[in-house]
Design an enzyme around this catalytic site. Structure first.
Site, PDB file in Angstrom:
ATOM      1  N   ASN A   1     -10.003  -1.159  -1.996  1.00 46.12           N
ATOM      2  CA  ASN A   1      -8.587  -0.867  -1.726  1.00 46.12           C
ATOM      3  C   ASN A   1      -7.760  -1.443  -2.873  1.00 46.12           C
ATOM      4  O   ASN A   1      -7.700  -2.659  -3.036  1.00 46.12           O
ATOM      5  CB  ASN A   1      -8.214  -1.510  -0.383  1.00 46.12           C
TER       6      ASN A   1
ATOM      7  N   HIS B   1      -3.931   6.878   1.211  1.00 43.43           N
ATOM      8  CA  HIS B   1      -4.114   5.561   0.602  1.00 43.43           C
ATOM      9  C   HIS B   1      -5.507   5.076   0.977  1.00 43.43           C
ATOM     10  O   HIS B   1      -5.912   5.160   2.142  1.00 43.43           O
ATOM     11  CB  HIS B   1      -3.040   4.601   1.127  1.00 43.43           C
TER      12      HIS B   1
ATOM     13  N   CYS C   1       0.824  -1.226   0.000  1.00 45.40           N
ATOM     14  CA  CYS C   1       0.000   0.000   0.000  1.00 45.40           C
ATOM     15  C   CYS C   1       0.850   1.265   0.000  1.00 45.40           C
ATOM     16  O   CYS C   1       0.397   2.324  -0.422  1.00 45.40           O
ATOM     17  CB  CYS C   1      -0.930   0.014   1.200  1.00 45.40           C
TER      18      CYS C   1
HETATM   19  N1  ACO Z   1     -18.989 -10.121   5.875  1.00 42.09           N
HETATM   20  C1  ACO Z   1     -19.677 -10.383   6.992  1.00 42.09           C
HETATM   21  N2  ACO Z   1     -19.107 -10.665   8.170  1.00 42.09           N
HETATM   22  C2  ACO Z   1     -17.777 -10.670   8.215  1.00 42.09           C
HETATM   23  C3  ACO Z   1     -16.982 -10.395   7.087  1.00 42.09           C
HETATM   24  C4  ACO Z   1     -17.633 -10.121   5.887  1.00 42.09           C
HETATM   25  N3  ACO Z   1     -16.986  -9.835   4.748  1.00 42.09           N
HETATM   26  N4  ACO Z   1     -15.694 -10.456   7.447  1.00 42.09           N
HETATM   27  C5  ACO Z   1     -15.651 -10.763   8.747  1.00 42.09           C
HETATM   28  N5  ACO Z   1     -16.913 -10.889   9.224  1.00 42.09           N
HETATM   29  C6  ACO Z   1     -17.338 -11.177  10.586  1.00 42.09           C
HETATM   30  C7  ACO Z   1     -16.264 -11.869  11.386  1.00 42.09           C
HETATM   31  O1  ACO Z   1     -16.270 -13.252  11.160  1.00 42.09           O
HETATM   32  C8  ACO Z   1     -16.671 -11.521  12.808  1.00 42.09           C
HETATM   33  O2  ACO Z   1     -17.718 -12.373  13.196  1.00 42.09           O
HETATM   34  P1  ACO Z   1     -17.826 -12.887  14.745  1.00 42.09           P
HETATM   35  O3  ACO Z   1     -18.026 -11.653  15.558  1.00 42.09           O
HETATM   36  O4  ACO Z   1     -19.009 -13.797  14.700  1.00 42.09           O
HETATM   37  O5  ACO Z   1     -16.538 -13.580  15.018  1.00 42.09           O
HETATM   38  C9  ACO Z   1     -17.262 -10.117  12.675  1.00 42.09           C
HETATM   39  O6  ACO Z   1     -17.589  -9.960  11.282  1.00 42.09           O
HETATM   40  C10 ACO Z   1     -16.301  -9.015  13.090  1.00 42.09           C
HETATM   41  O7  ACO Z   1     -15.036  -9.274  12.471  1.00 42.09           O
HETATM   42  P2  ACO Z   1     -13.808  -8.379  12.709  1.00 42.09           P
HETATM   43  O8  ACO Z   1     -12.667  -8.890  11.896  1.00 42.09           O
HETATM   44  O9  ACO Z   1     -13.625  -8.183  14.183  1.00 42.09           O
HETATM   45  O10 ACO Z   1     -14.373  -7.036  12.073  1.00 42.09           O
HETATM   46  P3  ACO Z   1     -13.784  -5.584  12.137  1.00 42.09           P
HETATM   47  O11 ACO Z   1     -14.765  -4.674  12.715  1.00 42.09           O
HETATM   48  O12 ACO Z   1     -12.396  -5.568  12.671  1.00 42.09           O
HETATM   49  O13 ACO Z   1     -13.703  -5.220  10.585  1.00 42.09           O
HETATM   50  C11 ACO Z   1     -12.043  -5.016   8.884  1.00 42.09           C
HETATM   51  C12 ACO Z   1     -12.855  -5.975   9.742  1.00 42.09           C
HETATM   52  C13 ACO Z   1     -12.984  -4.279   7.940  1.00 42.09           C
HETATM   53  C14 ACO Z   1     -11.048  -5.817   8.062  1.00 42.09           C
HETATM   54  C15 ACO Z   1     -11.338  -4.015   9.814  1.00 42.09           C
HETATM   55  O14 ACO Z   1     -10.641  -4.665  10.837  1.00 42.09           O
HETATM   56  C16 ACO Z   1     -10.406  -3.141   9.072  1.00 42.09           C
HETATM   57  O15 ACO Z   1     -10.796  -2.379   8.212  1.00 42.09           O
HETATM   58  N6  ACO Z   1      -9.121  -3.195   9.397  1.00 42.09           N
HETATM   59  C17 ACO Z   1      -8.153  -2.421   8.711  1.00 42.09           C
HETATM   60  C18 ACO Z   1      -7.604  -3.256   7.711  1.00 42.09           C
HETATM   61  C19 ACO Z   1      -7.387  -2.500   6.466  1.00 42.09           C
HETATM   62  O16 ACO Z   1      -7.895  -1.425   6.230  1.00 42.09           O
HETATM   63  N7  ACO Z   1      -6.565  -3.107   5.680  1.00 42.09           N
HETATM   64  C20 ACO Z   1      -6.202  -2.554   4.506  1.00 42.09           C
HETATM   65  C21 ACO Z   1      -5.213  -1.486   4.843  1.00 42.09           C
HETATM   66  S1  ACO Z   1      -3.651  -1.985   4.787  1.00 42.09           S
HETATM   67  C22 ACO Z   1      -3.416  -2.205   3.214  1.00 42.09           C
HETATM   68  O17 ACO Z   1      -4.031  -1.530   2.442  1.00 42.09           O
HETATM   69  C23 ACO Z   1      -2.521  -3.296   2.788  1.00 42.09           C
END
Ligand code: ACO
Length: 335
Positions: free
Chosen positions: A292, A262, A115
Site C-alpha cells: 500500500n 486505491h 490514501c
Molecule cells: N504477521 C503475523 N501475524 C500478525 C501480523 C503479522 N504481520 N499482524 C498481526 N498479526 C496477528 C495478530 O497479532 C493477531 O494475533 P492473535 O489472534 O494471536 O491476537 C492475528 O494476527 C489477527 O490479527 P488481526 O489484526 O485481527 O488480523 P486481521 O485479519 O484483521 O488482518 C489487517 C489485519 C491485514 C491489517 C486487516 O485488518 C486489514 O487489512 N484491514 C484493513 C486495513 C487496511 O487495508 N488499511 C490500509 C487501508 S487504509 C489506508 O490505506 C490508509
C-alpha cells in the site's frame, strides 16, 4: 466552462525489493500470513544512500509524466503534491518539486488526505482547469513509508502493509471537449480520525514529550491502525462513492471499463469487486508488487494499467480511494 483530461502519466519506485521473507527476519511475521490477509508478496523500500526521498521520487515520476504529455516544465501552471510522509514537517513537498524541477514561481499546493490524497488532488486540479484559471497542472502522489514504520513485532500489523513509491499525472485543459474527467466526489468523516493515524510529531506531541509521557509499548510517533475497523468502513465507502460517481453521470457498473481502487489491501479490492459484480478484467490491482503506497497507489496503478495497454481511448476509468481521516473519494474519467 472547460473540462480537463489526463495527458501524461508516470511512476517511480525504489529499486530495493523487500519480500515478506525479508520482513520475517525483522519481526514475527511470515509470508503466508501477509499474503492471506493482504495479498502482498513484496514492496519497495528506499535504501539509505540510494538518493531517494518523498519529493525526489515525486520528481522522478513527474519527469516521466511531463515527457509523455509532451510538455516542458515551463508549461505547468500549478503543482499539487499529495503525501502523508513529507521530507520535512514543513514546508511541504510541492515547493521542493518546484525547486528541483526548476519551475517558474507557480503555486505549489500540498494535499494531506492520505490514501485519498491523489483523488482529492485531481479533483482540485479539475476545478482550476474548469474555471479556465490554469491549463496544465502537475499532480503528484508520493510516499516514503519505510522511513517511519515500526519494524519490531509491535508494529507488524501495520508495517507489512506499506511500501514506498511515487506516481504523477499531468491534468490539462481538454482541448477536444470530448470526455475527460467527468466528475469527482469527495468525503470525510473526522470522528474516525484516531482509527488510522500517526499522532506525532505534531503540535500536540513533540518528540521529547512523546518519549517522556508515553509508555514504550504505545508510542504515538508510529502509525496506529485499527485494521478490522478500517476494513469494515473501507468496503462500504468504496462501493458507495463509486456508485455516487456513476449515478452522477447516469452510468451503470457495467459501463466501467477499468476500476482502479486505491491499493489498500487486495482483500478490500476483491470484496468491492464481488459486491459490485465486476468482472476480473474490470478491476486493476498491483498491490502484490508494491504494498500500500497510500497517495502514490492510484497514480502508480493508473500508470501501469496505461503502460500495459489496459486503458484505451473512450474507456470509462473509475478511480476510488478510502483512507485515514476517514476520507474517501472517486473520479469518473472518460479516457
Ligand atoms: N504477521 C503475523 N501475524 C500478525 C501480523 C503479522 N504481520 N499482524 C498481526 N498479526 C496477528 C495478530 O497479532 C493477531 O494475533 P492473535 O489472534 O494471536 O491476537 C492475528 O494476527 C489477527 O490479527 P488481526 O489484526 O485481527 O488480523 P486481521 O485479519 O484483521 O488482518 C489487517 C489485519 C491485514 C491489517 C486487516 O485488518 C486489514 O487489512 N484491514 C484493513 C486495513 C487496511 O487495508 N488499511 C490500509 C487501508 S487504509 C489506508 O490505506 C490508509
Amino acid at each position: 466552462m472547460y473540462t480537463s483530461k489526463i495527458t501524461g502519466l508516470g511512476h517511480y519506485v525504489p529499486e530495493n525489493v523487500v519480500t515478506n521473507d525479508d520482513l520475517s527476519k525483522l519481526m514475527d511475521t511470515n509470508d503466508a500470513w501477509i499474503q492471506e490477509r493482504t495479498g502482498i508478496k513484496e514492496r519497495r523500500h528506499i535504501k539509505k544512500g540510494d538518493g531517494n526521498s518523498t519529493s525526489i521520487m515525486g520528481v522522478k515520476a513527474a519527469t516521466i509524466a511531463l515527457e509523455r504529455a509532451g510538455l516542458g516544465t515551463d508549461a505547468i501552471d500549478m503543482i499539487i503534491f499529495a503525501t502523508l510522509s513529507p521530507d520535512m514537517y514543513f514546508p511541504g513537498g510541492g515547493v521542493e518539486v518546484q525547486e528541483m524541477m526548476g519551475m517558474r514561481t507557480i503555486p505549489a499546493l500540498d494535499v494531506r488526505n492520505q490514501c485519498s490524497g491523489f483523488v482529492y488532488a485531481i479533483s482540485v486540479a479539475d476545478q482550476f482547469i474548469k474555471t479556465g484559471m490554469y491549463k496544465h497542472i502537475l499532480v503528484i502522489g508520493s510516499e516514503n513509508h519505510s522511513g517511519g514504520l515500526d519494524f519490531s513485532d509491535r508494529g507488524r500489523s501495520v508495517s507489512v502493509i506499506f511500501g514506498d513509491g511515487a506516481g504523477a499525472a499531468v491534468i490539462s485543459r481538454n482541448e477536444s471537449g470530448k470526455g475527460g474527467i467527468l466528475s469527482t466526489h469527495l468525503h470525510s468523516e473526522g470522528k474516525h480520525k484516531d482509527e488510522l493515524s500517526l499522532q506525532g510529531p505534531s503540535t500536540e506531541y513533540w518528540v521529547p514529550q512523546i518519549i517522556a509521557e508515553n509508555p514504550q509499548e504505545d508510542i504515538p510517533y508510529y502509525p496506529y491502525m485499527n485494521g478490522q475497523f478500517v476494513f469494515k468502513h473501507a468496503i462500504v465507502r468504496f462501493a458507495e462513492v463509486i456508485q455516487e460517481g456513476l449515478d452522477a453521470n447516469n452510468l451503470k457498473v457495467s459501463d466501467i471499463d477499468l476500476l482502479i481502487p486505491h491499493q489498500a489491501n487486495l482483500r478490500i479490492s476483491q470484496f468491492i469487486q464481488q459486491k459490485m459484480k465486476l468482472r476480473d478484467e474490470q478491476v486493476f490491482n498491483n498491490i502484490q508488487k508494491y504494498g500500500n503506497t497510500t497517495a502514490a497507489s492510484i497514480p502508480i496503478a493508473l500508470t501501469e494499467a496505461w503502460e500495459e495497454g489496459k486503458i484505451k481511448e473512450g474507456d470509462l476509468v473509475v478511480l476510488a480511494a478510502f483512507g485515514s481521516g476517514f476520507t474517501w473519494g472517486s473520479a469518473i474519467i472518460r479516457w
